[in-house]
Design a protein around this motif. Structure first.
Motif, PDB file in Angstrom:
ATOM      1  N   PRO A 174      68.979  40.076  75.492  1.00  0.00           N
ATOM      2  CA  PRO A 174      67.586  39.653  75.441  1.00  0.00           C
ATOM      3  C   PRO A 174      67.430  38.175  75.799  1.00  0.00           C
ATOM      4  N   GLY A 175      66.462  37.898  76.667  1.00  0.00           N
ATOM      5  CA  GLY A 175      66.122  36.521  77.013  1.00  0.00           C
ATOM      6  C   GLY A 175      67.046  35.837  78.002  1.00  0.00           C
ATOM      7  N   GLU A 176      68.114  36.493  78.471  1.00  0.00           N
ATOM      8  CA  GLU A 176      69.042  35.848  79.410  1.00  0.00           C
ATOM      9  C   GLU A 176      68.452  35.871  80.828  1.00  0.00           C
ATOM     10  N   TRP A 177      68.283  34.684  81.396  1.00  0.00           N
ATOM     11  CA  TRP A 177      67.772  34.562  82.755  1.00  0.00           C
ATOM     12  C   TRP A 177      68.875  34.947  83.732  1.00  0.00           C
ATOM     13  N   HIS A 178      68.531  35.782  84.716  1.00  0.00           N
ATOM     14  CA  HIS A 178      69.519  36.267  85.673  1.00  0.00           C
ATOM     15  C   HIS A 178      68.812  36.747  86.940  1.00  0.00           C
ATOM     16  N   TRP A 179      69.608  37.016  87.967  1.00  0.00           N
ATOM     17  CA  TRP A 179      69.117  37.686  89.177  1.00  0.00           C
ATOM     18  C   TRP A 179      70.193  38.662  89.637  1.00  0.00           C
ATOM     19  N   HIS A 180      69.790  39.626  90.435  1.00  0.00           N
ATOM     20  CA  HIS A 180      70.747  40.574  91.000  1.00  0.00           C
ATOM     21  C   HIS A 180      70.193  41.121  92.306  1.00  0.00           C
TER      22      HIS A 180
END
Length: 134
Positions: free
Chosen positions: A88-94
């Motif tokens: 929860p709340g972890e900023w990421h991209w994929h």
């Protein structure tokens, strides 16, 4: 029991994605289950913008080669059979690696209140993306 007929694929909006991304809704749970499941197809080089999920997200790669990165973390390459969990709340991209398509199943939940399921941020720039592939 309910059988939901297949709906047309939806193009990922330019505000949230770079490149051609298409998704199919598999499940959009209604109370008491708030689980969401999408099949997401990324064209080569396509990717999400930076984002986070209120209750986290699980991605299961089913085809192709992809890249994923948490904010201030290393870029990881993912392949079919790999499963990634972002808390929860972890900023990421994929997204898809250059020259490769990538398909994954995305699984997440709504928070159950007025909290947005997903918070979207800035796009991953072409320079950031190219640096990720090196």
């Amino acid at each position: 029991m309910e059988i939901v007929p297949k709906q047309p694929s939806t193009k990922g909006p330019a505000e949230q994605f770079t490149g051609d991304v298409w998704f199919d809704v598999v499940a959009r749970g209604e109370r008491p289950s708030l689980v969401r499941v999408n099949t997401v197809r990324f064209a080569p080089g396509a990717r999400t913008a930076w984002h986070s999920h209120a209750v986290g997200q699980t991605l299961h790669v089913t085809d192709g080669i992809g890249l994923i990165q948490a904010r201030d973390g290393d870029v990881a390459m993912v392949r079919p059979g790999d499963t990634v969990h972002t808390p929860p709340g972890e900023w990421h991209w994929h997204g898809a690696a250059p020259g490769h398509f990538m398909i994954h199943t995305a699984i997440w939940e709504a928070a159950g209140d007025d909290t947005p399921e997903t918070t979207w941020g800035d796009h991953v720039t072409d320079d950031e993306y190219r640096a990720a592939w090196r």
